[in-house]
Design a protein around this motif. Structure first.
Motif, short mmCIF file in Angstrom:
data_model
loop_
_atom_site.label_atom_id
_atom_site.label_comp_id
_atom_site.label_asym_id
_atom_site.label_seq_id
_atom_site.Cartn_x
_atom_site.Cartn_y
_atom_site.Cartn_z
N HIS A 31 14.23 -10.09 -7.46
CA HIS A 31 13.19 -10.43 -6.50
C HIS A 31 11.81 -10.38 -7.19
CE1 HIS A 31 11.46 -10.10 -2.26
NE2 HIS A 31 10.44 -9.68 -3.00
N GLU A 84 6.75 -14.05 0.29
CA GLU A 84 7.83 -13.08 0.48
C GLU A 84 9.10 -13.72 1.04
OE1 GLU A 84 7.96 -10.46 -0.95
OE2 GLU A 84 5.85 -10.00 -1.36
N TYR A 100 9.53 -11.50 6.02
CA TYR A 100 10.65 -11.58 5.08
C TYR A 100 11.85 -12.27 5.76
CZ TYR A 100 8.37 -8.33 1.81
OH TYR A 100 7.50 -7.74 0.93
ZN LIG Z 1 8.40 -9.48 -2.62
#
Ligand SMILES: [Zn+2]
Length: 999
Positions: A279, A301, A358
């Protein structure tokens, strides 16, 4: 903040000095610092130049200015000034600020609601973490040139394509960081690192690990190489010359251009290389190469989560589960009153913003990929990166790239998902299926809530063999769909891969910890009499947004509207909802169950060997948001699991047709032989069908032949009358006394002849009979007003454990309830509670008998409703004692799992007691008065009149209606009896009169 300086700067002329970068003018900030570890401070200078015709605010907060000048002309900056405006007069003006800053405050407290994010800076002999406001900074992008003087034993990292080190003095070294790209901020990280280096595709990969973790470095570098390889294939060349994995003494999870900063507790977790590392590496493209225009929302994100965390699961074939988890999180934490549109997400501050920025955002990229196709998706991202590198990009830059590659107008898509709130709620109704010649057709309506979305709905049609998938675009409240198929489907499933951002159906939404934490109304239950013991836990949960409530004060309306934490599985209140919670391994356990009275709520039961341990353990619960059950031993998690839930919105199109194999039909005696090994045998009945009672006595007689040690449990008698039953069976009382003392006619009322054979057999053989039932008035009271309405005294009569969690039983009872024309949900909840309370009481009474008489085989006689599918008495008794049982039903539909055996007896007429054909009343104590006659009454014919008080029948004195019923039990039709009555005569008082009545 404005100062006198502003005015002096305003008067400067406008010859400006500019720096050009990629055709744009960019400010330059040259920073040189010296770090003093013992003093927790830095001293340094910052030299700022601006491009022509620019003005910049220079932020000084947290810094102590020692001296300032513009091209050697001193500037006076008073103490406490946190911002000045720099408006250069000539082209080559440089603002020089000499400053120092102390960062000794403790930082880095861990926040379970927002892990990985830490505020503040740190300087101490263990390390240096400078991220926030540690140099005079101007808004927007700048070019930086940083040098730092640090002790020899320190290694340092910053945003840099190249790091140059030279000796300064015997004890210090100077680090120069070269980063030739504009960037918004820079940071400086230093510590006693060991460095490991490798090269991958011309990119140098470094691991800066603390000596105690140096063993991890190699693995991290290997994984970093794999991720760079993967993302270079998808997105194009890694944008920098070097990449470093830097271990941090603070618990961060950050990505900066050219490096990632991972907290030391994080790097030690074995799964980080499989998840977070990738990530953070992907952020090198999204966030570190293409910057985020926070004003218009943080897209990075969601995109990074989608192409990292999600993609790793997708590659393992469980992407659908990752997406379902994302929806569960969103639905657990986000409510209308805390929701904001995706375009307003700037960064994670807690669970709600994470669920939006997210989870929802990753789902939006997933839908975007499905909308344009995979190839176009990656080509669009490639274009987006190319057009926006080293500049701040917004959602509309993403839209531009996707529209230009796909040639599609995607305005509707971006406005629907970025500006809207809520979740579409999809369903399927009005299903019609028919054969059309050699083919079949399926027609139905897809619908969504009043808030309409444009959605491409994936539908799976399952056939007995095989399946078929179709997608349907809907943009209205309801859309009729017709599909031609080869045969009729057995099931329709909407979105079983979780391709849509949509509301989950109740059956898809398992009871998990995140639902508990996310509920608006949550109650911490204080077990009865244990307020002191649980005070520290109650405090903790109060801080997590829970309300306290004493067990005894929780009412129906609370259960109906809230989620709960109960810190003790032995609490009576828990036992009244779920029966016994199954005990598991470990010294601390959390079991989350659906709240049986509130379909969106959950109940979490904590279970621990000691109350002291719990306070430490409960803090860890939030990490396990996606689980329904977790267990710990010695501080370690030893078990975690999620309860099963449906995959997709599922609709079974019809019950499968079942049949039975005729040769397998057995005689009742074969069946008795088959069940004879079981300790409990249930035989269901319709109360008024004598042939059902005949099969019951057959079973009893036959079992008794081979086992004298049997007992009979009967729904027909209530527990308070057990003694009267025992006395009768033992021969201490006669039938008349027995029927009166058990108040049989008052409480059960069905013709006693129906049961008489069974009781006579029991008495003759001294077979114990168990009064299983509970007082009817308690059941009726609960059905009217819920368990809450019971008095303390009445509660004594009901069991402590009640398991309300059998949703199939609830559904069957609801059907019955609706057939009786009741529609209010509140009434149904009470009806359901009453029914379960009734079953539980009988199961408990049975269990109590078996505990005292473990050698007895028990034949239970009860109405079929308490027995079918085992859901009434049998499964509940099994929960209490684990004793295997068999179920025999009389008549009824053959359904899977309804019973072990079904008998089909032919109708048999019950021996009927003759009647006096009068209507009787017991107005006064001991006086039975005739108040009416049936048509063609034998008593009326014999001369009896209304208002006659019946004194005796033959030689039997009559003091109650029961006496008459009992007397008639042994009479036959055609017998002549003498009825003695007292009759009031006008003016002459009462007279005793006798009549002969032929029955
Ligand atoms: Zn992140």
């Amino acid at each position: 903040m404005y100062t006198a300086l502003k005015f002096s700067l305003l008067m400067l002329s406008l010859f400006l000095y500019g720096i050009s970068f990629a055709g744009e003018d960019i400010p330059l900030n040259k920073i040189d610092i010296q770090v003093d570890l013992e003093g927790h401070k830095i001293t340094g200078t910052s030299r700022i130049s601006l491009p022509s015709k620019h003005t910049a605010n220079v932020a000084l907060s947290g810094l102590k200015v020692i001296a300032a000048s513009i091209n050697d002309r001193p500037l006076v900056i008073g103490p406490g000034i946190t911002m000045i405006t720099f408006r250069p007069e000539t082209a080559d003006e440089v603002l020089m600020i000499e400053y120092e800053a102390e960062f000794r405050a403790s930082v880095g407290t861990y926040n379970s609601k927002n892990p990985g994010v830490v505020e503040g800076n740190l300087i101490n002999p263990d390390g240096v973490v400078l991220i926030d406001k540690w140099y005079p900074a101007i808004d927007g992008l700048s070019l930086f040139s940083l040098t730092a003087i640090l002790p020899r034993e320190f290694e340092a990292v910053s945003e840099a394509e190249e790091i140059l080190i030279r000796d300064k003095t015997g004890t210090d070294r100077e680090f120069s960081f070269v980063f030739p790209h504009p960037v918004r901020n820079i940071s400086l990280i230093a510590g006693r690192y060991l460095i490991l280096k490798d090269t991958f595709n011309e990119t140098e990969i470094f691991a800066y690990f603390l000596p105690e973790d140096k063993g991890l470095a190699k693995t991290y570098i290997e994984y970093a190489g794999k991720y760079l390889n993967m993302y270079e294939k998808l997105l194009g060349r890694y944008p920098f010359k070097r990449f470093s994995i830097v271990e941090n003494i603070l618990p961060t999870g950050y990505a900066m251009p050219t490096f990632t900063l991972l907290g030391r507790d994080v790097v030690r977790l074995p799964f980080i290389v499989e998840t977070s590392l990738g990530h953070e590496i992907l952020h090198q493209w999204f966030g570190c190469l293409v910057y985020i225009d926070y004003e218009s929302g943080n897209w990075s994100e969601g995109l990074t989560t989608y192409l990292a965390d999600h993609m790793y699961r997708e590659l393992k074939g469980t992407g659908w589960d990752y997406r379902k988890q994302a929806l569960i999180s969103f639905q657990s934490y986000v409510r209308p009153e805390n929701e904001f549109p995706l375009k307003s997400f700037t960064g994670r501050t807690g669970r709600v913003s994470a669920a939006i920025g997210y989870n929802k955002s990753a789902m939006v990229f997933h839908m975007l990929k499905n909308q344009v196709g995979e190839e176009t998706f990656y080509r669009s991202l490639g274009l987006f990166i190319k057009k926006n590198k080293f500049r701040s990009a917004s959602w509309s830059d993403i839209r531009d790239a996707f529209e230009s590659v796909s040639g599609e107008d995607l305005g509707w898509f971006f406005s629907q998902w970025l500006e809207g709130k809520g979740m579409p709620k999809i369903g399927l109704r009005k299903l019609e299926m028919k054969y059309t010649g050699s083919k079949a057709s399926v027609r139905f309506e897809l619908f969504q809530g009043a808030e309409t979305y444009k959605l491409s709905i994936p539908l799976l049609l399952r056939f007995r063999d095989g399946w078929m998938r179709r997608n349907f675009v809907i943009d209205e409240e309801s859309t009729v769909v017709e599909i031609e198929t080869e045969e009729l489907p057995v099931e329709l499933v909407i979105d079983d891969s979780y391709d849509l951002f949509r509301r989950l159906s109740d059956k898809e939404f398992p009871p998990v910890i995140s639902r508990l934490l996310g509920d608006k109304k949550k109650i911490f239950v204080i077990p009865r009499g244990k307020a002191g013991e649980y005070a520290p836990l109650a405090d903790y949960f109060k801080k997590e947004g829970f309300m306290d409530k004493k067990e005894e004060e929780i009412k129906y309306d609370d259960i109906k509207s809230s989620s709960f934490v109960v810190p003790d599985a032995e609490t009576g209140w828990v036992k009244r909802l779920f029966g016994e919670i199954e005990s598991q391994e470990g010294d601390f356990r959390v079991t989350v169950k659906n709240n049986p009275l509130n379909s969106r709520g959950v109940i979490a039961v904590l279970d621990s060997v000691s109350t002291d341990d719990m306070t430490g353990y409960v803090r860890r619960i939030p990490h396990y948001g996606r689980y329904s059950f977790i267990a710990f031993r010695n501080g370690k998690n030893i078990m975690k699991s999620v309860d099963g839930s449906d995959r997709g919105i599922r609709l079974k199109t019809g019950k499968e047709v079942l049949g039975i194999e005729i040769p397998r039909v057995l005689s009742i005696f074969d069946i008795i032989k088959k069940v004879s090994g079981r300790q409990i045998i249930y035989i269901g009945e319709s109360h008024t069908r004598f042939e059902h009672h005949r099969t019951q006595i057959e079973v009893i007689r036959e079992l008794y032949k081979s086992n004298k040690n049997i007992a009979i449990g009967m729904e027909m008698f209530q527990k308070p009358f057990q003694q009267a039953l025992d006395d009768y069976i033992a021969g201490r009382t006669n039938e008349k006394v027995f029927l009166k003392k058990t108040e049989y006619f008052k409480h059960w009322g069905f013709d006693y002849n129906l049961y008489r054979e069974i009781l006579l057999f029991a008495r003759a053989n001294k077979i114990p009979v168990i009064a299983l039932n509970i007082s009817k008035k308690i059941v009726s009271k609960v059905a009217r007003a819920g368990i809450d309405a019971l008095t303390e005294e009445e509660l004594q009569e009901v069991p402590e454990e009640i398991d309300l969690s059998n949703m199939e039983y609830r559904k069957r009872l609801k059907k019955i309830f609706k057939m009786h024309g009741n529609s209010s949900d509140r009434n149904f909840d009470f009806f359901y509670e009453a029914q379960v309370l009734w079953d539980e009481s009988m199961a408990h009474n049975l269990d109590e008998f078996i505990r005292k008489n473990p050698e007895r085989q028990v034949i239970v006689i009860a109405g079929a409703g308490h027995i079918t599918f085992g859901s009434g008495i049998p499964a509940r008794a099994f929960r209490l004692n684990n004793i295997e049982y068999s179920i025999i039903l009389n008549d009824g539909a053959v359904e899977r799992d309804i019973a072990d055996f079904i008998l089909f007896p032919s109708a048999v007429n019950a021996p009927e007691s003759p009647e006096l054909m009068v209507v009787l009343s017991e107005e006064e104590e001991g006086k039975v008065k005739i108040v009416g006659f049936a048509r063609d009454s034998v008593s009326q014919t014999a001369g009896l009149k209304i208002d006659d008080v019946v004194l005796s029948l033959d030689d039997t004195k009559i003091r109650s209606v029961d006496d008459i019923r009992i007397f008639l039990l042994d009479q036959r039709k055609g017998d002549e009896i003498t009825v003695k009555v007292s009759r009031r005569r006008f003016l002459f008082g009462s007279a005793v009169m006798e009549f002969k009545v032929t029955l």
